[in-house]
Enzyme design. Structure first.
Site, PDB file in Angstrom:
ATOM      1  N   LEU A  94       0.760  -1.284  -0.108  1.00  0.00           N
ATOM      2  CA  LEU A  94       0.056  -0.031  -0.074  1.00  0.00           C
ATOM      3  C   LEU A  94       1.056   1.374   0.017  1.00  0.00           C
ATOM      4  O   LEU A  94       0.513   2.316   0.362  1.00  0.00           O
ATOM      5  CB  LEU A  94      -0.736  -0.049   1.279  1.00  0.00           C
ATOM      6  CG  LEU A  94      -2.067  -1.126   1.350  1.00  0.00           C
ATOM      7  CD1 LEU A  94      -2.749  -1.122   2.621  1.00  0.00           C
ATOM      8  CD2 LEU A  94      -3.049  -0.958  -0.007  1.00  0.00           C
ATOM      9  N   ALA A 107       4.430   6.427   2.275  1.00  0.00           N
ATOM     10  CA  ALA A 107       3.521   7.223   3.298  1.00  0.00           C
ATOM     11  C   ALA A 107       4.329   7.497   4.534  1.00  0.00           C
ATOM     12  O   ALA A 107       4.142   8.618   5.112  1.00  0.00           O
ATOM     13  CB  ALA A 107       2.381   6.166   3.679  1.00  0.00           C
ATOM     14  N   ASP A 167       3.594   6.357  -6.039  1.00  0.00           N
ATOM     15  CA  ASP A 167       3.029   6.201  -4.705  1.00  0.00           C
ATOM     16  C   ASP A 167       3.214   7.762  -4.186  1.00  0.00           C
ATOM     17  O   ASP A 167       2.047   8.187  -3.479  1.00  0.00           O
ATOM     18  CB  ASP A 167       4.116   5.405  -3.831  1.00  0.00           C
ATOM     19  CG  ASP A 167       4.184   3.981  -4.339  1.00  0.00           C
ATOM     20  OD1 ASP A 167       3.392   3.445  -5.097  1.00  0.00           O
ATOM     21  OD2 ASP A 167       5.252   3.168  -3.940  1.00  0.00           O
TER      22      ASP A 167
END
Length: 401
Positions: free
Chosen positions: A131, A136, A178
């Site tokens: 993910l 992140a 991303d």
């Protein structure tokens, strides 16, 4: 069936609670960056292709406070080792989760003077793997470090600094997919982006489009891109571009600057049989994925989620056949998804080396989807029954900078 993950990962204030426990005071701030999924456009950004993406309503949180002595110390609720370094020093790679943040510190300090460090606790709401958790984590850290140093980054600067940390320090040959999804995405919109010039469009769902949610099926196996065949696949794709440019008589220059985006599709068709088979298959994925993204954006504008989902399934198949990625676990999850009622489409999420699969689902089928995928997956891999998990997410806004 109980939805796994809520009791283990879903508490949004865990980072704050742990920070207060460690430092005996409340943090000065909390930063958040969402995870992302890419339904169509995988393995394309590093060759300046086009991508689609959504940010999820789950992500990475960091509770932090400034440290005037310039020290950065970070604890993770997912990893036992605490990391520490100084903003004025070049930190040595440790081959651990914090290397992304060490690299981000260097990239940021090469552009802006840093005078303040931070003490922080970081937490992820979903399992690591697939993910874009590394991106992140990096963006969450950068927004916190910028805050305590009074630095205001443009979205494009934040994306570039985070990408540079992965490319130059960690050693992952990723593109901007991303980071771009985690910065630019907006709730209830599809991000449609061209990596050649970084132009993008946020496409709202048509009023007549069927409702959807995003399901995440975590295989139970984690992966590290730097240790996988991710970089090899990128090199094979670039090698195809370099050879095709040479065959066509183009000025091919340096190998590291070769991109399939610079090779017209007609030239690929003319010379593809001269390529080594692995290079030809990587190029085949790139060109067909480019077309799928354009068709997918059109379908989304028209409110045709069934066609969009079909293209996502086709993307997943090409990742298996042409990009030649996917662990046995991920391939099985993908196969189960293709024959499960209520799933519009889906594919591997991330590079396809372990991790998870994502799917666009009809909310009316949520419970039956969760039950069927878990039952069929754990029947084949019973040893992963305790580590497998599934989550239902909504779209969300990108990071607030």
């Amino acid at each position: 069936m109980e939805k796994k993950g809520i009791q283990d990962y879903g508490r949004a204030n865990r980072a704050q609670e742990e920070y207060t426990k460690i430092y005996k005071k409340a943090p000065e701030g909390v930063s958040f960056t969402p995870y992302r999924v890419c339904p169509i456009g995988a393995h394309s950004d590093h060759q300046l292709g086009k991508i689609t993406g959504f940010a999820l309503d789950k992500g990475i949180r960091m509770a932090y406070s400034a440290k005037v002595n310039g020290v950065i110390e970070i604890a993770s609720l997912q990893f036992s080792k605490r990391a520490q370094w100084h903003i004025a020093m070049t930190p040595e790679k440790q081959s651990d989760w914090a290397d992304y943040l060490r690299g981000a510190t260097l990239s940021l300090s090469s552009r802006f003077p840093l005078h303040t460090g931070l003490a922080a606790v970081i937490d992820g709401e979903l399992p690591i793997g697939g993910l874009s958790s590394s991106a992140a984590v990096t963006i969450t850290f950068l927004t916190s470090l910028c805050k305590v140093n009074g630095i205001a980054l443009k979205p494009s600067e934040l994306i570039e600094i985070a990408k540079e940390a992965e490319n130059k320090y960690v050693g992952v040959s990723c593109g901007k997919l991303d980071q771009s999804c985690e910065v630019y995405c907006r709730k209830d919109h599809l991000l449609y982006m061209d990596l050649q010039d970084d132009s993008y469009e946020l496409i709202p769902g048509a009023c007549h489009m069927k409702p959807f949610k995003i399901a995440i099926f975590f295989s139970g196996i984690e992966r590290a891109l730097a240790d996988s065949k991710f970089n090899m696949r990128v090199d094979e794709c670039r090698s195809a571009a370099y050879a095709l440019m040479a065959y066509s008589g183009a000025d091919y220059g340096k190998f590291g600057e070769a991109n399939l985006r610079y090779v017209p599709y007609e030239e690929y068709l003319k010379y593809k049989d001269r390529l080594p088979k692995p290079w030809a298959k990587r190029a085949e994925h790139w060109y067909t994925e480019y077309k799928r993204v354009e068709e997918g954006a059109k379908a989304w504008k028209e409110g045709n989620i069934e066609k969009f989902g079909k293209l996502s399934f086709e993307s997943g198949n090409s990742s298996i056949v042409n990009w030649e990625t996917g662990s046995p676990e991920l391939k099985l999850l993908y196969e189960i998804m293709t024959r499960t009622d209520g799933i519009y489409g889906g594919r591997f999420s991330g590079a396809g080396f372990k991790g998870c699969c994502m799917a666009l689902i009809d909310p009316d089928y949520e419970q039956s989807i969760l039950e069927r995928v878990e039952k069929e997956y754990t029947k084949v891999f019973p040893e992963l029954a305790q580590s497998y998990s599934a989550y239902i997410c909504d779209t969300a806004n990108g990071v607030n900078i």
